[in-house]
Design a protein around this motif. Sequence first.
Motif, mmCIF file in Angstrom:
data_model
loop_
_atom_site.group_PDB
_atom_site.id
_atom_site.type_symbol
_atom_site.label_atom_id
_atom_site.label_comp_id
_atom_site.label_asym_id
_atom_site.label_seq_id
_atom_site.Cartn_x
_atom_site.Cartn_y
_atom_site.Cartn_z
ATOM 1 N N TYR A 5 -1.629 4.844 -1.457
ATOM 2 C CA TYR A 5 -1.490 3.411 -1.691
ATOM 3 C C TYR A 5 -2.254 2.998 -2.949
ATOM 4 O O TYR A 5 -1.704 2.303 -3.816
ATOM 5 N N GLY A 9 -0.867 1.935 -7.118
ATOM 6 C CA GLY A 9 -1.145 0.613 -7.683
ATOM 7 C C GLY A 9 -1.400 -0.468 -6.669
ATOM 8 O O GLY A 9 -1.266 -1.653 -6.979
ATOM 9 N N TRP A 11 -1.053 -3.082 -3.579
ATOM 10 C CA TRP A 11 0.048 -3.928 -3.131
ATOM 11 C C TRP A 11 1.058 -4.180 -4.238
ATOM 12 O O TRP A 11 2.259 -4.064 -4.029
ATOM 13 N N GLU A 12 0.589 -4.527 -5.425
ATOM 14 C CA GLU A 12 1.510 -4.836 -6.523
ATOM 15 C C GLU A 12 2.370 -3.626 -6.888
ATOM 16 O O GLU A 12 3.566 -3.757 -7.136
ATOM 17 N N GLY A 13 1.778 -2.443 -6.898
ATOM 18 C CA GLY A 13 2.532 -1.232 -7.224
ATOM 19 C C GLY A 13 3.576 -0.897 -6.178
ATOM 20 O O GLY A 13 4.721 -0.557 -6.512
ATOM 21 N N LEU A 15 4.907 -3.003 -4.026
ATOM 22 C CA LEU A 15 5.923 -4.057 -4.062
ATOM 23 C C LEU A 15 6.899 -3.840 -5.224
ATOM 24 O O LEU A 15 8.106 -4.000 -5.053
ATOM 25 N N ARG A 16 6.397 -3.431 -6.381
ATOM 26 C CA ARG A 16 7.293 -3.117 -7.511
ATOM 27 C C ARG A 16 8.228 -1.972 -7.150
ATOM 28 O O ARG A 16 9.420 -2.017 -7.470
ATOM 29 N N SER A 19 10.872 -3.194 -4.707
ATOM 30 C CA SER A 19 11.838 -4.034 -5.421
ATOM 31 C C SER A 19 12.798 -3.193 -6.249
ATOM 32 O O SER A 19 14.006 -3.433 -6.250
ATOM 33 N N GLU A 45 9.594 -7.421 0.659
ATOM 34 C CA GLU A 45 8.193 -7.581 1.023
ATOM 35 C C GLU A 45 7.870 -6.819 2.304
ATOM 36 O O GLU A 45 6.813 -6.194 2.417
ATOM 37 N N ALA A 48 7.790 -3.136 1.462
ATOM 38 C CA ALA A 48 6.539 -2.828 0.768
ATOM 39 C C ALA A 48 5.364 -2.800 1.743
ATOM 40 O O ALA A 48 4.490 -1.923 1.647
ATOM 41 N N VAL A 99 9.573 2.173 -12.288
ATOM 42 C CA VAL A 99 8.263 1.504 -12.240
ATOM 43 C C VAL A 99 7.132 2.350 -12.817
ATOM 44 O O VAL A 99 5.973 1.952 -12.768
#
Length: 155
Positions: A5, A9, A11-13, A15-16, A19, A45, A48, A99
């Motif tokens: 995790y 990156g 949460w942001e990584g 989530l990207r 997506s 979301e 992720a 990503v």
Amino acid sequence: METIYEAAGGWEGVLRLASAWHKRVLEDEVVSHPFSHGFHPQHTERLAAYWAEAFGGPTMYSDRYGNETSVARIHSGNGSHEEMDQRAIACFDQALEDVGLATNVRLGRVLHNYFAWATTITMNRYPNPGEDVPQGLQIPKWSWHGLVTLDERFI
């Protein structure tokens, strides 16, 4: 040791990645089929959050949305779909590229291995409709060495 995790990156990584994968899937004529009748507006979301938990991050999925039983019930009863599985894995591998996570070879390999395992094993574990899925299943955790067994969690 850094979790998957964290290496991805946080949460942001994650989530990207979710997506990018979802975008790829919706563009694929075979893999998009399960989404053709609609999907939850927060699908990305939620996905992720599930991956974050599986990769050693916070337990957002379990805390907010359900457990492995609820996920298995969503994916049960669909019969064999080998071509779709392989194309979903290919979409995931491309999303890793999209990503920038594939540039870290070790991380890219671990994430690929997780997704291939989850797609071909866990998503196919219950071929009959959801009633066959046991209550209380926990989200499987994945480490740099693969699936974390219960004993490894306490070492």
